[in-house]
Structure formats: structure tokens, C-alpha cells
Design a protein around this motif. Structure first.
Motif, PDB file in Angstrom:
ATOM      1  N   ILE A 271       0.854  -1.182   0.000  1.00 51.16           N
ATOM      2  CA  ILE A 271       0.000   0.000   0.000  1.00 51.16           C
ATOM      3  C   ILE A 271       0.892   1.236   0.000  1.00 51.16           C
ATOM      4  O   ILE A 271       2.084   1.141   0.307  1.00 51.16           O
ATOM      5  N   PRO A 272       0.352   2.416  -0.322  1.00 51.01           N
ATOM      6  CA  PRO A 272       1.172   3.632  -0.241  1.00 51.01           C
ATOM      7  C   PRO A 272       1.581   3.912   1.207  1.00 51.01           C
ATOM      8  O   PRO A 272       0.732   3.988   2.103  1.00 51.01           O
ATOM      9  N   ILE A 273       2.886   4.029   1.429  1.00 51.34           N
ATOM     10  CA  ILE A 273       3.421   4.374   2.748  1.00 51.34           C
ATOM     11  C   ILE A 273       4.387   5.539   2.540  1.00 51.34           C
ATOM     12  O   ILE A 273       5.381   5.410   1.821  1.00 51.34           O
ATOM     13  N   PHE A 274       4.085   6.679   3.151  1.00 47.44           N
ATOM     14  CA  PHE A 274       4.887   7.886   2.963  1.00 47.44           C
ATOM     15  C   PHE A 274       5.632   8.222   4.257  1.00 47.44           C
ATOM     16  O   PHE A 274       5.047   8.216   5.344  1.00 47.44           O
ATOM     17  N   PHE A 275       6.918   8.519   4.132  1.00 42.63           N
ATOM     18  CA  PHE A 275       7.689   9.055   5.244  1.00 42.63           C
ATOM     19  C   PHE A 275       8.006  10.499   4.895  1.00 42.63           C
ATOM     20  O   PHE A 275       8.889  10.784   4.096  1.00 42.63           O
ATOM     21  N   ASP A 276       7.250  11.423   5.490  1.00 41.57           N
ATOM     22  CA  ASP A 276       7.282  12.832   5.093  1.00 41.57           C
ATOM     23  C   ASP A 276       8.133  13.629   6.074  1.00 41.57           C
ATOM     24  O   ASP A 276       7.620  14.336   6.939  1.00 41.57           O
ATOM     25  N   SER A 277       9.443  13.522   5.922  1.00 46.22           N
ATOM     26  CA  SER A 277      10.369  14.272   6.777  1.00 46.22           C
ATOM     27  C   SER A 277      11.752  14.241   6.157  1.00 46.22           C
ATOM     28  O   SER A 277      12.409  13.198   6.160  1.00 46.22           O
ATOM     29  N   PRO A 278      12.227  15.361   5.603  1.00 46.95           N
ATOM     30  CA  PRO A 278      13.580  15.361   5.031  1.00 46.95           C
ATOM     31  C   PRO A 278      14.641  14.951   6.052  1.00 46.95           C
ATOM     32  O   PRO A 278      15.561  14.194   5.725  1.00 46.95           O
ATOM     33  N   MET A 279      14.527  15.445   7.283  1.00 51.12           N
ATOM     34  CA  MET A 279      15.487  15.075   8.311  1.00 51.12           C
ATOM     35  C   MET A 279      15.395  13.579   8.618  1.00 51.12           C
ATOM     36  O   MET A 279      16.404  12.891   8.778  1.00 51.12           O
ATOM     37  N   GLY A 280      14.174  13.060   8.671  1.00 56.57           N
ATOM     38  CA  GLY A 280      13.982  11.643   8.935  1.00 56.57           C
ATOM     39  C   GLY A 280      14.530  10.767   7.831  1.00 56.57           C
ATOM     40  O   GLY A 280      15.058   9.668   8.090  1.00 56.57           O
ATOM     41  N   VAL A 281      14.407  11.227   6.599  1.00 56.52           N
ATOM     42  CA  VAL A 281      14.957  10.468   5.465  1.00 56.52           C
ATOM     43  C   VAL A 281      16.463  10.329   5.613  1.00 56.52           C
ATOM     44  O   VAL A 281      17.044   9.251   5.424  1.00 56.52           O
ATOM     45  N   ARG A 282      17.124  11.427   5.984  1.00 59.04           N
ATOM     46  CA  ARG A 282      18.582  11.372   6.163  1.00 59.04           C
ATOM     47  C   ARG A 282      18.952  10.483   7.346  1.00 59.04           C
ATOM     48  O   ARG A 282      19.948   9.747   7.291  1.00 59.04           O
ATOM     49  N   ALA A 283      18.155  10.551   8.411  1.00 51.59           N
ATOM     50  CA  ALA A 283      18.430   9.710   9.573  1.00 51.59           C
ATOM     51  C   ALA A 283      18.287   8.230   9.228  1.00 51.59           C
ATOM     52  O   ALA A 283      19.083   7.389   9.672  1.00 51.59           O
ATOM     53  N   THR A 284      17.278   7.892   8.429  1.00 53.49           N
ATOM     54  CA  THR A 284      17.070   6.491   8.051  1.00 53.49           C
ATOM     55  C   THR A 284      18.227   5.976   7.220  1.00 53.49           C
ATOM     56  O   THR A 284      18.628   4.800   7.337  1.00 53.49           O
ATOM     57  N   GLU A 285      18.804   6.819   6.374  1.00 60.61           N
ATOM     58  CA  GLU A 285      19.984   6.415   5.613  1.00 60.61           C
ATOM     59  C   GLU A 285      21.133   6.039   6.549  1.00 60.61           C
ATOM     60  O   GLU A 285      21.892   5.103   6.283  1.00 60.61           O
ATOM     61  N   LEU A 286      21.244   6.763   7.669  1.00 60.46           N
ATOM     62  CA  LEU A 286      22.287   6.427   8.629  1.00 60.46           C
ATOM     63  C   LEU A 286      22.005   5.087   9.311  1.00 60.46           C
ATOM     64  O   LEU A 286      22.941   4.329   9.615  1.00 60.46           O
ATOM     65  N   TYR A 287      20.726   4.784   9.560  1.00 55.61           N
ATOM     66  CA  TYR A 287      20.392   3.472  10.126  1.00 55.61           C
ATOM     67  C   TYR A 287      20.816   2.360   9.173  1.00 55.61           C
ATOM     68  O   TYR A 287      21.275   1.295   9.614  1.00 55.61           O
ATOM     69  N   ARG A 288      20.663   2.586   7.879  1.00 55.59           N
ATOM     70  CA  ARG A 288      21.130   1.591   6.919  1.00 55.59           C
ATOM     71  C   ARG A 288      22.666   1.522   6.907  1.00 55.59           C
ATOM     72  O   ARG A 288      23.250   0.439   6.866  1.00 55.59           O
ATOM     73  N   SER A 310      12.348  -0.182   4.555  1.00 53.91           N
ATOM     74  CA  SER A 310      11.748   0.185   3.278  1.00 53.91           C
ATOM     75  C   SER A 310      10.672  -0.826   2.893  1.00 53.91           C
ATOM     76  O   SER A 310      10.871  -1.676   2.024  1.00 53.91           O
ATOM     77  N   PRO A 311       9.498  -0.776   3.529  1.00 51.20           N
ATOM     78  CA  PRO A 311       8.413  -1.707   3.175  1.00 51.20           C
ATOM     79  C   PRO A 311       7.943  -1.475   1.744  1.00 51.20           C
ATOM     80  O   PRO A 311       8.173  -0.406   1.154  1.00 51.20           O
ATOM     81  N   ARG A 312       7.301  -2.468   1.151  1.00 51.49           N
ATOM     82  CA  ARG A 312       6.785  -2.335  -0.215  1.00 51.49           C
ATOM     83  C   ARG A 312       5.740  -1.219  -0.267  1.00 51.49           C
ATOM     84  O   ARG A 312       4.882  -1.093   0.613  1.00 51.49           O
ATOM     85  N   GLY A 313       5.822  -0.407  -1.300  1.00 50.47           N
ATOM     86  CA  GLY A 313       4.922   0.730  -1.428  1.00 50.47           C
ATOM     87  C   GLY A 313       5.430   1.976  -0.738  1.00 50.47           C
ATOM     88  O   GLY A 313       4.757   3.015  -0.730  1.00 50.47           O
ATOM     89  N   PHE A 314       6.655   1.889  -0.176  1.00 51.25           N
ATOM     90  CA  PHE A 314       7.215   2.977   0.627  1.00 51.25           C
ATOM     91  C   PHE A 314       7.799   4.076  -0.259  1.00 51.25           C
ATOM     92  O   PHE A 314       8.426   3.807  -1.277  1.00 51.25           O
ATOM     93  N   LYS A 315       7.607   5.340   0.186  1.00 51.76           N
ATOM     94  CA  LYS A 315       8.181   6.470  -0.535  1.00 51.76           C
ATOM     95  C   LYS A 315       8.669   7.516   0.455  1.00 51.76           C
ATOM     96  O   LYS A 315       7.928   7.953   1.339  1.00 51.76           O
ATOM     97  N   ASN A 316       9.943   7.910   0.313  1.00 50.58           N
ATOM     98  CA  ASN A 316      10.457   9.047   1.061  1.00 50.58           C
ATOM     99  C   ASN A 316       9.945  10.339   0.441  1.00 50.58           C
ATOM    100  O   ASN A 316       9.905  10.477  -0.790  1.00 50.58           O
TER     101      ASN A 316
END
Length: 533
Positions: A271-288, A310-316
Motif C-alpha cells: 500500500i502507499p506508505i509515505f515518510f514525510d520528513s527530510p530530516m527523517g529520510v537522512r536519519a534512516t539512511e544512517l540506520y542503513r 523500506s516496506p513495499r509501497g514505501f516512498k520518502n
């Protein structure tokens, strides 16, 4: 040797401890104060000489532990800041975001000040201060003994709280005498989902242990997971949006992890899953990037090529335009900051979605009194959101077990392996929580005391194995109620400005009138108390 408690004593914010060893002085953490009068408190002069500080040791990136370091640099500090590589990367994100928010706040307050003939408002620190502070960072791996300055060596150990978080074990030497001093930092749970369990430390003379949940037991993790899944699946049956306000470091990554597991187990379709946070997107990259420091479950799936963030349907979602386009999507999950709805993009989504009875709002963290999130949780249905009156008809849920902090039993389990009978200084908690943890330590044959804000203690070598207690000395920097009054007046003034600035901010109801009259009466009473003979 001495230790002084300048923050996070009798409170859970503004973590800052000063240690003196011979002619050396250093800080452990230097965080901002969050909550009432925060701007006033953060602008107060440091209660110690900044000049002559040899180093800062940073337990983790959260702003209540790290956020005042650029201000310390502005005031002249130029020594090393020791921390882990992951924390060094996270604070770069958090400090730069803080600069942006402080700049916006200062510009708004300056416009107001100019109208009153007052000088402009200057942010606590700026981009240049952050750049200088970032250059002082000294990334150090866990479990590595490091000499910092003469007489002071240390090692960092996984605290299991957030990415890169550490407990710090010091060896302090004066001549042929040595004292072992441990700072827990914020501790995670003993059986975490995303992070690893906190590392055990076995030898110390003195231990500073946090007590955020020193009087509380979390819900079982399996029960929390089942509750979250039930809420998500129930909400999706309505074919509306699921809006999740979230802290974007650690909590958001835990949510993505949980949604991925649901898909792996066949419970959740794409399903559509949105992570709407530029700071959070960068933080998630660090978790990876630092995935090898995370839990066994995260590492096992990563080895099999599965990214649990990164679940299926996920979008930063990064740009404002991309965020606004989510309004056109009728169905899906939206995760956005801030966690208490005090700002950030979740406010935009609530304005456009809270009115819809097919939508669901899912709170996954604590909501402080007075925040928009708390008002929604408390059942208010008529709210002013981002300049518009909104009737809340969406269904509201709260999930309380996703804390990154350990509970009472987790803290006791972390303190249990010490073989040297250390003296525990119980810090970083509200008074009730700290006293409860101190009592629980004593019930188990250990020694615990609760220091007050501004207290100074002598920590002599070997004292923890003797019968003597550390000697407490009052410090001059303890705040008084009178000192808080200017900040309270500033808060009242800002609220009044918001009411005047936002047309229709108050509903035209008898309840609004009653509240305003009550506030006026309280202010008149305060004034009479001040001017009475």
C-alpha cells in the motif's frame, strides 16, 4: 575529584555534568532544555567557566543531550567532542535542523520586537557555530580504550537507546590513585527490536544512571506489536489515511521496521506508505549505513537482502511539493514529524485529514500537556490547525509501548552485573521516578542516591567500596521559582500574540470566554500579589 550536576537532575532535560580531575575539567553531555521557559533557560550563562574546559563527551545525538554544544562553542569552547561515528553523523543532521528552526523563530520574534521598539532577537547559535562544533567531533568506536587528556581515559559502550548511543566508562587518575566513573547515558530496553541490548559494564566506583521510567514498567513488546498491528489493519479497512505523528530519529525507523515485518508475514499488502520528513529520510539512511550496530533481526534480514526500513509501497518525501501531493492520495499510511504535532509536516496532514471520519490518527509516543497531539488524544474535536478551524472526526488511537528508554526493570538489569558495589547517582528523571529507582536499588542491596540540580559531590578513589557516602555540597546555580517568572511572562506574551495573529484561533463559544476570563483573573491576582505591601 569532583562531579557537578548542571542538568537532568530532578528533570529529564538539559543533560549536563561537569567532572573535575586534578587540573582537568570536562563535560559529559551539554543538552538544551525542552519545555517551559526553554528559550530563557537555554540562553542562561553556563554555570561553569567555559574557558579551561578540556573536552566534552557526548552520549548520544538527542538534542536534550547534544543541542547546547554549538552554543558552548559560540562562548569559546574549542576542545574535542568525543562520541561514536553514528552519533557524529546524526548530530550534523539535528544541529543544522535546529539552526533552521531557531532562525525562523528569531525572525518572527524580531518582527514583533521591532513593532515595540525593541532590539532584534538573535538565535541561540547559527550555521557558523554548528560548523565549528562539527569540526571538533572526535568519532570513536565502542569498546575502545582511549586516552583523552592527561589523567582521563575512557571507553564507549552500546547503550541500546538510539543509533550510536553510548554509556561512557572513565578511568580518572591523580598520581597513583584512580577512580572508575560510569555514565549510563539514556538506556534502551533489554530486549529491543531495532537496536541492540545495552552493554553490561562490570566495574565502577560510581555510576550515573538515568531514571526516565524508574517508576514504570512498559507493556510487553509482543503485546505492543499486536496492538499496533490490530490498529493498522482496522484502520486500513476504512480505506482512508492512517496519519502517524512520529519522532523522526528512532521512532520512525521502528515503525518502518514493524510495517516491513507485517508484509513479510503476509499481514499487510503493498500500500502507499509515505515518510514525510527530510530530516527523517537522512536519519534512516544512517540506520542503513550503520546496520551492523543494530539488532540481530535487522542484521539477519539485511544479510538476506531485505531492507526492513523500506516496506513495499514505501516512498520518502523530501520537498514541500511532494508533501502537498499526498493530499490527493485517498488511501495509505503517512508518517511525519513532529511527534507531538507541535510543528513539522504532520500539522499540514492533520489539517487536511483530521476532519475525515474514514481516516485514523495513531499516536506512538508521549504527548506533552498543551501540545496539539495531547489535545487530540484528550478528545478535543474543535481545533485550530495551521490557521484553519478543523472538526476532528478521524478515529484516534494511542500505542504506548514503543519507547526507546528502558523501564524500571531494564534499568535494574543494567545495574545488576556490577561486581564492585558502586554508588549509583540516580539522574535524568522526574523526582518521583528517580526516588523510586533509588529505592529499588537499595532494596536489592545496592546503593543509590538522588542528586539535586546544582549539587557538587566529591568522588574520591575507592570510596564506593567503603562505608562512606559521597559528600554533597550545594551549588550556587540552583534555580529559584522567582527566576522562572520572566520566562513565564514571555510564554504568556507569545500565546497572546498567536491569538491576535491567527484570526479565529479561539472558537466563539462560552467555554472560550470562560477560559479567557479565568486567565485574566489569574493575571490580576498575580499582579496584586506582586504589588501588595
Amino acid at each position: 575529584m569532583r562531579i557537578r550536576f548542571w542538568g537532568a537532575a530532578g528533570e529529564v532535560t538539559g543533560s549536563c555534568y561537569e567532572v573535575e580531575c586534578g587540573d582537568r575539567r570536562f563535560l559529559v553531555d551539554c543538552g538544551v532544555h525542552q519545555g517551559a521557559n526553554e528559550d530563557e533557560r537555554n540562553r542562561e550563562p553556563f554555570p561553569f567557566p567555559v574557558e579551561g574546559l578540556d573536552a566534552v563527551f557526548l552520549t548520544h545525538a538527542h538534542m536534550d543531550h547534544s543541542g547546547r554544544i554549538p552554543y558552548l562553542v559560540r562562548k569559546g569552547f574549542a576542545g574535542p567532542v568525543w562520541t561514536t561515528p553514528a552519533t557524529a553523523r546524526l548530530v550534523e543532521i539535528l544541529w543544522n535542523d535546529s539552526v533552521r528552526l531557531m532562525k525562523e523563530e528569531a525572525e518572527w520574534r524580531t518582527r514583533k520586537a521591532v513593532r515595540r521598539g525593541l532590539p532584534p532577537v538573535v538565535p541561540l547559535y547559527d550555521e557558523k557555530d554548528v560548523d565549528k562544533a562539527l569540526k571538533l567531533l572526535r568519532p570513536t568506536d565502542w569498546d575502545t580504550e582511549t586516552a583523552a587528556v592527561d589523567g582521563v581515559s575512557f571507553s564507549l559502550h552500546d547503550a541500546g537507546h538510539i543509533l550510536g548511543s553510548s554509556s561512557i566508562a572513565f578511568k580518572l587518575s591523580e598520581g597513583d590513585r584512580a577512580t572508575r566513573l560510569v555514565f549510563s547515558g539514556d538506556l534502551g530496553q533489554q530486549f529491543p527490536a531495532v537496536d541492540r541490548a545495552p552493554s553490561a559494564i562490570r566495574e565502577a566506583d560510581y555510576v550515573l544512571v538515568e531514571s526516565t521510567y524508574g517508576d514504570h514498567l512498559h507493556k510487553d513488546d509482543a503485546a505492543t506489536r499486536e496492538e499496533f498491528r490490530s490498529v493498522i489493519l482496522t484502520a486500513l479497512k476504512d480505506r482512508g489515511k492512517v496519519l502517524i505523528p512520529s519522532f523522526v530519529v528512532d521512532r520512525a525507523q521502528r515503525l518502518l521496521f514493524e510495517l516491513s515485518l507485517m508484509q513479510i508475514e503476509g499481514l499487510l499488502p503493498e500500500i502507499p506508505i509515505f515518510f514525510d520528513s527530510p530530516m527523517g529520510v537522512r536519519a534512516t539512511e544512517l540506520y542503513r549505513m550503520y546496520g551492523d550496530t543494530l539488532s540481530g533481526e535487522v542484521r539477519r534480514h539485511a544479510a538476506a537482502g531485505v531492507d526492513l526500513f523500506s516496506p513495499r509501497g514505501f516512498k520518502n518525501v523530501s520537498t514541500p511539493e511532494e508533501s502537498q501531493k499526498i493530499n490527493e492520495v485517498p488511501f495509505g499510511i503517512v508518517i511525519a514529524g513532529s511527534g507531538m504535532c507541535t510543528g513539522g509536516r504532520i500539522v499540514h496532514h492533520l489539517k487536511h485529514g483530521a476532519w475525515n471520519p474514514r481516516n485514523h490518527i495513531v499516536f506512538v509516543g508521549y504527548q506533552a500537556y498543551g501540545t496539539l497531539g495531547r489535545r487530540i488524544v484528550d478528545g478535543e474535536t474543535e481545533l485550530r490547525i495551521a490557521g484553519e478551524d478543523v472538526i476532528v472526526k478521524a478515529q484516534v488511537h494511542t500505542i504506548g509501548g514503543f519507547s526507546a528508554h528502558g523501564d524500571r526493570d531494564d534499568l535494574l538489569a543494567w545495574g545488576g552485573p556490577y561486581t564492585t558495589n558502586p554508588l549509583f547517582f540516580v539522574t535524568h528523571g522526574e523526582p518521583k521516578a528517580s526516588q523510586a529507582l533509588s529505592a529499588a536499588l537499595r532494596e536489592r542491596g545496592m546503593r543509590g542516591i538522588v542528586p539535586a540540580l546544582g549539587q557538587e559531590f566529591s568522588i574520591e578513589p575507592g570510596a564506593s567500596t567503603a562505608t562512606m557516602e559521597a559528600e554533597a555540597k550545594p551549588a550556587a546555580a540552583v534555580r529559584t521559582p522567582q527566576a522562572e517568572i520572566p520566562g513565564v511572562l514571555d510564554d504568556i506574551e507569545r500565546l497572546l500574540e498567536r491569538l491576535r495573529r491567527d484570526e479565529g484561533a479561539l472558537a466563539d463559544t462560552e467555554e472560550s470566554r470562560r477560559l479567557l476570563l479565568s486567565a485574566r483573573t489569574s493575571l490580576e491576582s498575580a499582579l496584586r500579589g506582586k504589588t501588595a505591601p
